[in-house]
Design a protein around this motif. Sequence first.
Motif, PDB file in Angstrom:
ATOM      1  N   LEU A  27      -6.685  16.896  22.493  1.00  0.00           N
ATOM      2  CA  LEU A  27      -6.507  18.195  23.155  1.00  0.00           C
ATOM      3  C   LEU A  27      -5.166  18.832  22.792  1.00  0.00           C
ATOM      4  CD1 LEU A  27      -7.928  17.373  26.704  1.00  0.00           C
ATOM      5  CD2 LEU A  27      -8.958  18.870  24.997  1.00  0.00           C
ATOM      6  N   ARG A  28      -4.158  18.000  22.541  1.00  0.00           N
ATOM      7  CA  ARG A  28      -2.837  18.556  22.229  1.00  0.00           C
ATOM      8  C   ARG A  28      -2.755  19.130  20.827  1.00  0.00           C
ATOM      9  NH1 ARG A  28       1.265  14.599  25.590  1.00  0.00           N
ATOM     10  NH2 ARG A  28       0.491  15.271  27.613  1.00  0.00           N
ATOM     11  N   SER A  54       1.771  19.461  28.256  1.00  0.00           N
ATOM     12  CA  SER A  54       1.424  19.103  26.876  1.00  0.00           C
ATOM     13  C   SER A  54       2.447  18.158  26.259  1.00  0.00           C
ATOM     14  CB  SER A  54       1.360  20.372  26.012  1.00  0.00           C
ATOM     15  OG  SER A  54       0.364  21.233  26.489  1.00  0.00           O
ATOM     16  N   GLY A  55       3.428  17.748  27.042  1.00  0.00           N
ATOM     17  CA  GLY A  55       4.449  16.839  26.521  1.00  0.00           C
ATOM     18  C   GLY A  55       5.459  17.530  25.636  1.00  0.00           C
ATOM     19  N   ASP A 100      -9.671  13.199  24.171  1.00  0.00           N
ATOM     20  CA  ASP A 100      -8.646  12.875  25.160  1.00  0.00           C
ATOM     21  C   ASP A 100      -7.410  13.731  24.884  1.00  0.00           C
ATOM     22  OD1 ASP A 100      -7.493  11.770  22.931  1.00  0.00           O
ATOM     23  OD2 ASP A 100      -7.994   9.707  23.456  1.00  0.00           O
ATOM     24  N   ALA A 101      -6.349  13.471  25.623  1.00  0.00           N
ATOM     25  CA  ALA A 101      -5.147  14.313  25.516  1.00  0.00           C
ATOM     26  C   ALA A 101      -4.598  14.331  24.086  1.00  0.00           C
ATOM     27  CB  ALA A 101      -4.086  13.815  26.484  1.00  0.00           C
ATOM     28  N   ARG A 102      -4.760  13.205  23.388  1.00  0.00           N
ATOM     29  CA  ARG A 102      -4.268  13.111  22.006  1.00  0.00           C
ATOM     30  C   ARG A 102      -4.930  14.209  21.143  1.00  0.00           C
ATOM     31  NH1 ARG A 102      -6.409   9.999  18.226  1.00  0.00           N
ATOM     32  NH2 ARG A 102      -7.913   9.312  19.766  1.00  0.00           N
TER      33      ARG A 102
END
Lengths: 272, 299
Positions: B78-79, B107-108, B74-76
């Motif tokens: 992927l970042r 990407s925050g 997930d994004a966690r």
Amino acid sequence: MILDALKTELYKLSRNRWSAFWAFGFMPLFALGSGLVEQFFTHLYLGDIIPYAAPLQDSLGGLATLSTSIFQLCAIAGAAIIFGGEYRWETWRATLTRNDRIPVMLAKLMAFAIAVSVSVILCSLARFIVGLVDMSLTGEARWPSVGAGDIALAHLIAFTATLAQVMVTASFVMLVAVLSRAMTAAIVAALLTLVAIEIASIRGNGGGDPVWALFPNLAGAGIRQSGERMMGEVDTLLHGFALPGAGALILWFAAFTTVALVLFTRQDLSKE
Amino acid sequence: MTAALETFGLGKSYGRGGRAVSALGALDLSVPKGLVYGVLGPNGAGKSTLLRLVLGLVKPSRGGFRLLGESSIDARVLRRIGAMIEAPSLYPFLTARETLRALAHLSGLNDPAREEAVLERVGLSEAAHRRVRTYSMGMKQRLALGAALLARPELLILDEPTNGLDPPGIQEMRVLVRELVEKEGVTIILSSHLLDEVQKVCDRVAIINRGELVSEGRVSDLISGQGGFFIRAAPREKALAILGARARPQDDGLVVDIPPDAAPALIRELVGANIDVFEARWLTQSLERVFLSSMDQSQ
């Protein structure tokens, strides 16, 4: 995650100025320009057909500008850019390696909602300005006899109805974009579907059987007319569709969005 | 130590039933952290499919994988990764600076100084105000690499990173890749068909053909010892007679197939037979020969 994605979508939209103008900025300008031409032509050439202006009725009517299929073309193009652009530019592999699929797609929906809201409000403002010009040319204006609260509520209802109607279209564009992976397909399919719906729903314009409220254009009109009644309008044949219409619009939006999201989360992006 | 990437029978097929085409068989692979790992294979071997699978862009048909120790991508996760997959995919209406800003938002990240530093690092500071649609392929490739580096990734996945780059650009890319691994501890998974480049930059490689793993190991192990022991000696015919079937003529010398520890004895044997030895060295196998040999064996 969804706020990050929303920030990205709004940023991209703000930088894609030309496309954003045609999608969301052109209709308010068109409403203003065509309204002014109409007023000057009427007053200078035809003479005053209606001897008074009604700026607040005009602004209420302006909120419905994007409700007809032909005028939704701009919004459809905007939705196609937002939902189909990543397929066209093959940029999913740049975005979905940074954020999750559902937040990214929902952020697109939110970005579209924000942009189209601005467009709808500007259309209303444009028609209000046209009404003021009409007032200065006619020398007389009529204002609703109801209170400011009712006027504001009527505008809010009309705004919400048009927004809901356009969001149904946007969710349909999203679904077609995911299915076809093509921006052009999303525009053509959505526009033709809207035109077909409008033609098919002509007989429902007189109100009556609530099954007609399943047609998004009649559902939107029904909700708007319930707002117009609050401002003293009497010609509101569809206002009985307001409640079932609201339900139908929510249903259509939820159905298209859910199917699009389910398909998108399972989609293999082997090229994009 | 957790591997950067582990795959367990990971595979992908497109289509259904009798018309299904397998893009990746059932791959078992373990990529250790802290090195440059090359994925080699001819066109259509399944390299890009493998990279797309682990990034979640395509869904596996069978098997599974763990990326940075996580089995759910997930994004966690992927970042923590930077990726550049196939040809650079960029928004044509954005400038390079705007591209990095848009992807940073996604990407925050909110670090404009980092964006400028990345532009500088990939050599695009001067052209950062130009829209991407005006860029050459090499410039797009640099920008895509910059975008991959933006979030200071632990793992960098680069698919054909030197495509479109000119020779100085390829050289810069090679230096950058080694720097990232050696100075910043980044793990890099790199796919390429430029075998010479892979040999220069990778520590370990996997060779894939038709979706199957055909060879895997450290580059130094794959290319050492397999080229033979070259001896230039005179008279050559006499040396050839002594070495017999172990030797074959090559250029002005002989190539002998012996294990590494047999070399001193061999030289002593020749010298003892009054043969003059002018040159003796191990021939290193090029990765290209290893690759082609692996391909032949997998046919």
